[in-house]
Design a protein around this motif. Structure first.
Motif, PDB file in Angstrom:
ATOM      1  N   GLY A  62       0.832  -5.775  21.356  1.00 18.26           N
ATOM      2  CA  GLY A  62       2.042  -6.428  21.832  1.00 18.26           C
ATOM      3  C   GLY A  62       2.751  -7.206  20.739  1.00 18.26           C
ATOM      4  O   GLY A  62       3.986  -7.180  20.631  1.00 18.26           O
ATOM      5  N   ILE A  65       4.564  -4.769  18.067  1.00 25.81           N
ATOM      6  CA  ILE A  65       5.828  -4.144  18.458  1.00 25.81           C
ATOM      7  C   ILE A  65       6.946  -5.171  18.684  1.00 25.81           C
ATOM      8  O   ILE A  65       8.096  -4.790  18.928  1.00 25.81           O
ATOM      9  CB  ILE A  65       5.661  -3.266  19.724  1.00 25.81           C
ATOM     10  CG1 ILE A  65       5.252  -4.113  20.927  1.00 25.81           C
ATOM     11  CG2 ILE A  65       4.669  -2.152  19.478  1.00 25.81           C
ATOM     12  CD1 ILE A  65       5.155  -3.318  22.229  1.00 25.81           C
ATOM     13  N   ASN A  66       6.608  -6.464  18.602  1.00 23.61           N
ATOM     14  CA  ASN A  66       7.613  -7.503  18.797  1.00 23.61           C
ATOM     15  C   ASN A  66       7.804  -8.383  17.566  1.00 23.61           C
ATOM     16  O   ASN A  66       8.389  -9.466  17.667  1.00 23.61           O
ATOM     17  CB  ASN A  66       7.227  -8.388  19.992  1.00 23.61           C
ATOM     18  CG  ASN A  66       7.424  -7.689  21.324  1.00 23.61           C
ATOM     19  OD1 ASN A  66       8.548  -7.520  21.791  1.00 23.61           O
ATOM     20  ND2 ASN A  66       6.333  -7.274  21.935  1.00 23.61           N
ATOM     21  N   GLU A  68       9.755  -7.979  14.957  1.00 22.88           N
ATOM     22  CA  GLU A  68      11.153  -8.168  14.587  1.00 22.88           C
ATOM     23  C   GLU A  68      11.870  -9.110  15.551  1.00 22.88           C
ATOM     24  O   GLU A  68      12.831  -9.777  15.173  1.00 22.88           O
ATOM     25  CB  GLU A  68      11.877  -6.811  14.560  1.00 22.88           C
ATOM     26  CG  GLU A  68      11.318  -5.825  13.548  1.00 22.88           C
ATOM     27  CD  GLU A  68      11.424  -6.348  12.129  1.00 22.88           C
ATOM     28  OE1 GLU A  68      12.343  -7.151  11.864  1.00 22.88           O
ATOM     29  OE2 GLU A  68      10.597  -5.977  11.289  1.00 22.88           O
ATOM     30  N   ARG A  69      11.407  -9.184  16.769  1.00 19.85           N
ATOM     31  CA  ARG A  69      12.035 -10.063  17.758  1.00 19.85           C
ATOM     32  C   ARG A  69      11.712 -11.524  17.470  1.00 19.85           C
ATOM     33  O   ARG A  69      12.587 -12.393  17.554  1.00 19.85           O
ATOM     34  CB  ARG A  69      11.572  -9.694  19.160  1.00 19.85           C
ATOM     35  CG  ARG A  69      12.110 -10.621  20.251  1.00 19.85           C
ATOM     36  CD  ARG A  69      11.593 -10.224  21.621  1.00 19.85           C
ATOM     37  NE  ARG A  69      12.008  -8.872  21.977  1.00 19.85           N
ATOM     38  CZ  ARG A  69      11.658  -8.275  23.110  1.00 19.85           C
ATOM     39  NH1 ARG A  69      10.865  -8.899  23.979  1.00 19.85           N
ATOM     40  NH2 ARG A  69      12.080  -7.058  23.381  1.00 19.85           N
ATOM     41  N   PHE A  70      10.463 -11.821  17.137  1.00 21.15           N
ATOM     42  CA  PHE A  70      10.037 -13.204  16.973  1.00 21.15           C
ATOM     43  C   PHE A  70      10.038 -13.666  15.519  1.00 21.15           C
ATOM     44  O   PHE A  70      10.165 -14.862  15.252  1.00 21.15           O
ATOM     45  CB  PHE A  70       8.632 -13.392  17.561  1.00 21.15           C
ATOM     46  CG  PHE A  70       8.553 -13.117  19.028  1.00 21.15           C
ATOM     47  CD1 PHE A  70       9.145 -13.967  19.945  1.00 21.15           C
ATOM     48  CD2 PHE A  70       7.895 -11.996  19.504  1.00 21.15           C
ATOM     49  CE1 PHE A  70       9.085 -13.721  21.300  1.00 21.15           C
ATOM     50  CE2 PHE A  70       7.822 -11.727  20.862  1.00 21.15           C
ATOM     51  CZ  PHE A  70       8.417 -12.595  21.772  1.00 21.15           C
TER      52      PHE A  70
END
Length: 238
Positions: A62, A65-66, A68-70
């Motif tokens: 998890g 894959i996240n 770049e978001r955080f």
């Protein structure tokens, strides 16, 4: 170059942090740790070991894959702070159980072990190798990754040969030493990526081998555009 020396410090910190923040004990010696808190049933040990492995896989995937978001830095900071707090609880509960032998204290250790590894998984499982490659210029990437792997092998060797001896001699007191490494990593922090390393007096040095990665957002779709520039004045969120 000062920038490359800073990269080297971050590179070494990454792999030391990957192996010396207490995970080496929990990973390789989870069964002795569980037995030290009174969990001796083979069935319970298997269930806890399997559950921890699945937990690690889900959380690490998890986070991967996240990223770049955080952002890398927020994940590292949250990871270090969460690991430090949860590991303090683990060591405190282990110390309390070794003194009082109260079963409630031993049971409380288990959720904090899962919590500790959850924080470890969000940064130290998916990021060190990719982050090392990102902060290194292309012409230094092979050498940097070679140093990264070499230091990792040395720290793993230490875990393999020294941890069992120290655990047998010191017990929970040896586990108590690892938050010191976490505290040092938090004070040191994780540095910015390449162009920040090379910043001098408010100006950014010319990087001949770097191409900018600009993100063009069209509605809900992001398209990557690669445009080389001589003077770089923008950095993506790290």
């Amino acid at each position: 170059m000062v920038g490359n020396r800073r990269r080297l410090v971050v590179l070494l910190s990454l792999y030391i942090g990957t192996n010396w923040v207490g995970n080496g004990i929990i990973s390789y010696y989870l069964t002795p740790v569980l037995r030290s808190i009174g969990v001796t049933s083979p069935g319970q040990i298997i269930l806890l070991t399997a559950g921890l492995a699945i937990w690690n896989l889900v959380i690490a995937f998890g986070a991967a894959i996240n990223v770049e978001r955080f952002g890398r830095r927020p994940l590292f900071f949250i990871s270090i702070i969460g690991m430090l707090i949860s590991y303090r609880f683990v060591t405190g509960l282990l110390a309390g159980f070794s003194t009082t032998k109260k079963s409630g204290l031993s049971i409380a250790v288990i959720p904090f072990l899962f919590l500790y590894y959850g924080f470890y998984d969000i940064a130290w499982t998916p990021l060190p190798v990719s982050y090392t490659a990102e902060i290194l210029p292309f012409n230094l990437r092979t050498k940097g990754l070679a140093i990264f792997v070499s230091v990792g092998t040395a720290t793993n060797a230490f875990n393999q040969f020294m941890n069992p001896v120290a655990l047998q001699a010191m017990g929970w007191k040896y586990i108590h030493l690892h938050p010191c490494v976490l505290s040092r990593l938090f004070v040191h922090s994780i540095e910015e990526v390449s162009v920040i390393f090379d910043k001098r007096n408010g100006h950014i040095e010319k990087l001949n081998d770097l191409a900018m990665h600009a993100v063009e957002i069209h509605g809900n779709r992001e398209e990557m555009a690669f445009e080389p520039k001589e003077n770089i004045s923008h950095v993506e969120k790290v």
